[in-house]
Design a protein around this motif. Sequence first.
Motif, PDB file in Angstrom:
ATOM      1  N   ARG A  40       0.834  -1.207   0.000  1.00 15.12           N
ATOM      2  CA  ARG A  40       0.000   0.000   0.000  1.00 15.12           C
ATOM      3  C   ARG A  40       0.868   1.256   0.000  1.00 15.12           C
ATOM      4  O   ARG A  40       0.509   2.269  -0.602  1.00 15.12           O
ATOM      5  CB  ARG A  40      -0.918   0.000   1.211  1.00 15.12           C
ATOM      6  N   ILE A  41       1.972   1.187   0.705  1.00 15.49           N
ATOM      7  CA  ILE A  41       2.875   2.345   0.719  1.00 15.49           C
ATOM      8  C   ILE A  41       3.409   2.597  -0.694  1.00 15.49           C
ATOM      9  O   ILE A  41       3.401   3.734  -1.175  1.00 15.49           O
ATOM     10  CB  ILE A  41       4.031   2.126   1.715  1.00 15.49           C
ATOM     11  N   PHE A  42       3.833   1.532  -1.372  1.00 15.12           N
ATOM     12  CA  PHE A  42       4.349   1.715  -2.737  1.00 15.12           C
ATOM     13  C   PHE A  42       3.262   2.319  -3.634  1.00 15.12           C
ATOM     14  O   PHE A  42       3.535   3.204  -4.449  1.00 15.12           O
ATOM     15  CB  PHE A  42       4.835   0.380  -3.326  1.00 15.12           C
ATOM     16  N   ALA A  43       2.036   1.851  -3.470  1.00 13.29           N
ATOM     17  CA  ALA A  43       0.935   2.388  -4.276  1.00 13.29           C
ATOM     18  C   ALA A  43       0.718   3.867  -3.954  1.00 13.29           C
ATOM     19  O   ALA A  43       0.486   4.692  -4.855  1.00 13.29           O
ATOM     20  CB  ALA A  43      -0.343   1.587  -4.018  1.00 13.29           C
ATOM     21  N   ALA A  44       0.815   4.216  -2.669  1.00 16.89           N
ATOM     22  CA  ALA A  44       0.639   5.616  -2.264  1.00 16.89           C
ATOM     23  C   ALA A  44       1.723   6.493  -2.880  1.00 16.89           C
ATOM     24  O   ALA A  44       1.449   7.597  -3.361  1.00 16.89           O
ATOM     25  CB  ALA A  44       0.668   5.728  -0.737  1.00 16.89           C
ATOM     26  N   VAL A  45       2.938   5.998  -2.887  1.00 21.26           N
ATOM     27  CA  VAL A  45       4.039   6.785  -3.467  1.00 21.26           C
ATOM     28  C   VAL A  45       3.779   7.001  -4.951  1.00 21.26           C
ATOM     29  O   VAL A  45       3.973   8.101  -5.489  1.00 21.26           O
ATOM     30  CB  VAL A  45       5.402   6.082  -3.250  1.00 21.26           C
ATOM     31  N   ASP A  46       3.308   5.942  -5.604  1.00 17.16           N
ATOM     32  CA  ASP A  46       3.017   6.039  -7.036  1.00 17.16           C
ATOM     33  C   ASP A  46       1.953   7.103  -7.293  1.00 17.16           C
ATOM     34  O   ASP A  46       2.085   7.942  -8.181  1.00 17.16           O
ATOM     35  CB  ASP A  46       2.555   4.662  -7.524  1.00 17.16           C
ATOM     36  N   THR A  47       0.905   7.099  -6.475  1.00 18.29           N
ATOM     37  CA  THR A  47      -0.157   8.103  -6.607  1.00 18.29           C
ATOM     38  C   THR A  47       0.393   9.500  -6.317  1.00 18.29           C
ATOM     39  O   THR A  47       0.136  10.455  -7.058  1.00 18.29           O
ATOM     40  CB  THR A  47      -1.308   7.800  -5.621  1.00 18.29           C
ATOM     41  N   ALA A  48       1.166   9.601  -5.242  1.00 13.73           N
ATOM     42  CA  ALA A  48       1.717  10.906  -4.857  1.00 13.73           C
ATOM     43  C   ALA A  48       2.601  11.470  -5.960  1.00 13.73           C
ATOM     44  O   ALA A  48       2.598  12.684  -6.222  1.00 13.73           O
ATOM     45  CB  ALA A  48       2.506  10.775  -3.555  1.00 13.73           C
TER      46      ALA A  48
END
Lengths: 215, 327
Positions: free
Chosen positions: A203-211
Amino acid sequence: MASKTKSKTSSRSGSAKAVSRKGPTGLSRRGFMQGVGVAGGVALVATEDARAAAAPKTRGPKRAPVTLNVNGKDRTVTIEPRVTLLRALRNHMDLTGAKEGCDRGGCGACSVQVDGALVASCMMLAVDAVGKKVLTIEGLAKGDQLHPIQEAFVKHDALQCGFCTPGMVMACKALLDGNKNPTLAQIKKGLSGNICRCGTYTRIFAAVDTAAKQV
Amino acid sequence: MRNFSYVMPQTIEAASIAAAQKNSVLKAGGIDLLDLMKGDLVRPDHLVNLLSVGSPALREVAVKDDGLHIGALVTLAQLAASSTVPSVLAHAASVAATPQIRNVATVGGNIAQRPRCWYFRSATFNCARKGGNTCFAQEGDNRYHALFDNGDCAVVQASSTASPLVALGATVVTNRRRIAAGEFFVPTSVDITKEHVLGEGEIISEIFIPASARALKAAYREAGERESNDWALVSATVALDFDGALVKTARVVLGAVAAVPYRVISVEEALRGKPITAANAARAAEGAFAKAKPFALNTYKVSLGKTILKRAILAAAGQPELSTAGG
Ligand SMILES: Cc1cc2nc3c(=O)[nH]c(=O)nc-3n(C[C@H](O)[C@H](O)[C@H](O)COP(=O)(O)OP(=O)(O)OC[C@H]3O[C@@H](n4cnc5c(N)ncnc54)[C@H](O)[C@@H]3O)c2cc1C
Ligand code: FES
Ligand code: FES
């Protein structure tokens, strides 16, 4: 310096003795004194002045005021030199966002930026940050408006207990500062100094991608 | 951590004088020192901050006719990002530690860091390296320990940049002298209480890599428990000088197998005059560990080391590292 009085005494105590008391490296303060000052009363005064001029400035060991620029504001705290940047932030400035996980540089929970570089604040003395710009998690949001990275973490529910989150967000910020469009491999490398005990990595990796798409 | 006074010298000379005082310790990035001080293993009255010395040369990588001058305060992150530093060194720096640590850790401090052996790092164990008379790793938990020259003390050299620097024929330049990187590190057979030859108040000012190193084809390979964070379990650095397809000279340096970056001269000689093939690389890797003396818990490092060395040899020669034919 602790040897201030010592070197005075040895200078006065006669050159022959002082020479024979050179340190093992031949470069002790006393040896240096003998080297720069020709023996004799007049030269001795000059040597004392030279020594005073050459003696480096010191801080501590007692508590003393230290001014740090944190999140754009100068803050003065009265601390001993042994206080880490993390402890200065948490215990002396009430900025408890950065967390103490391992206190040994291994987990990233204490991550902050110093002059733009991501650092483990538990492994840096507060006095080493004097004259630099410190940015903590508290400095990201503008009032009630979260930073896009923080919003992305909320959106992806990228946390469980949340203990690693401030450090993760700061590592993410440092990564995106230098690379607006990171690949998954680059995201992993950028966050490789941060450990999440709850295992929220995907989820963190996905959040970074979105950010990355927002900043 | 005990308290101390924080000394801020403006010049290397002043730092040297201050660091030579009783109970004074020199600090660069402070990553290793703070760990030792928090563990109560180093208890200075005076902490001499080399970062207070403003000199730009200490913080720069300068390309000159004679070679590369890397200031002692250049960080691992700078090395990793540099296009002028030999790629083998940049690579080793880029996989060391974590982004947070690489941003602060200096190359001078990196090669002067103390061992990671858990008995050494624990104040509870008065081990041989700390002046006691027992190496607790011999009979204890020795899973990360040395394979060579390990009878009296089993620590391994922790620095990721050390082996590449030895392989590249680098020189450690101090305020007093020039030391070949290969002579900088102290084997346990010489002295088990220290890892490098620096004297009191001696300060590394730069690491010099001669221009001749530019002709070398080199590679660094390591294996770790995780991709980041931990020191390598074993590493290999290989630097080759070719005459056409044949190896003219070879440098083969293993990391995390001895207290020093471990040069395997017999393998360097065996590779000379030959082409690099998968078979030659495998044979060399086999030979490199022939004299290994593993403990109860670190035999895995022998087979791991062979694979890592074989890959490093092939990578240095620009050949594919993974073969399908069971090699
Ligand atoms: C989580 C973690 C993972 C790590 N992983 C790795 C890894 O994979 N590979 C690796 O190599 N390292 C690793 N490290 C160790 C780290 O890289 C070293 O501690 C760091 O490089 C030391 O550099 P420094 O500038 O902080 O040195 P300091 O801590 O300031 O100094 C270390 C020692 O060197 C001496 N010293 C420093 N500079 C000089 C100089 N110019 N002249 C003379 N003496 C000097 C000091 O007196 C001290 O004794 C890791 C550390 C952590 C916390
Ligand atoms: S608390 Fe600083 S890295 Fe773990
Ligand atoms: S959310 Fe619990 S440690 Fe990461």
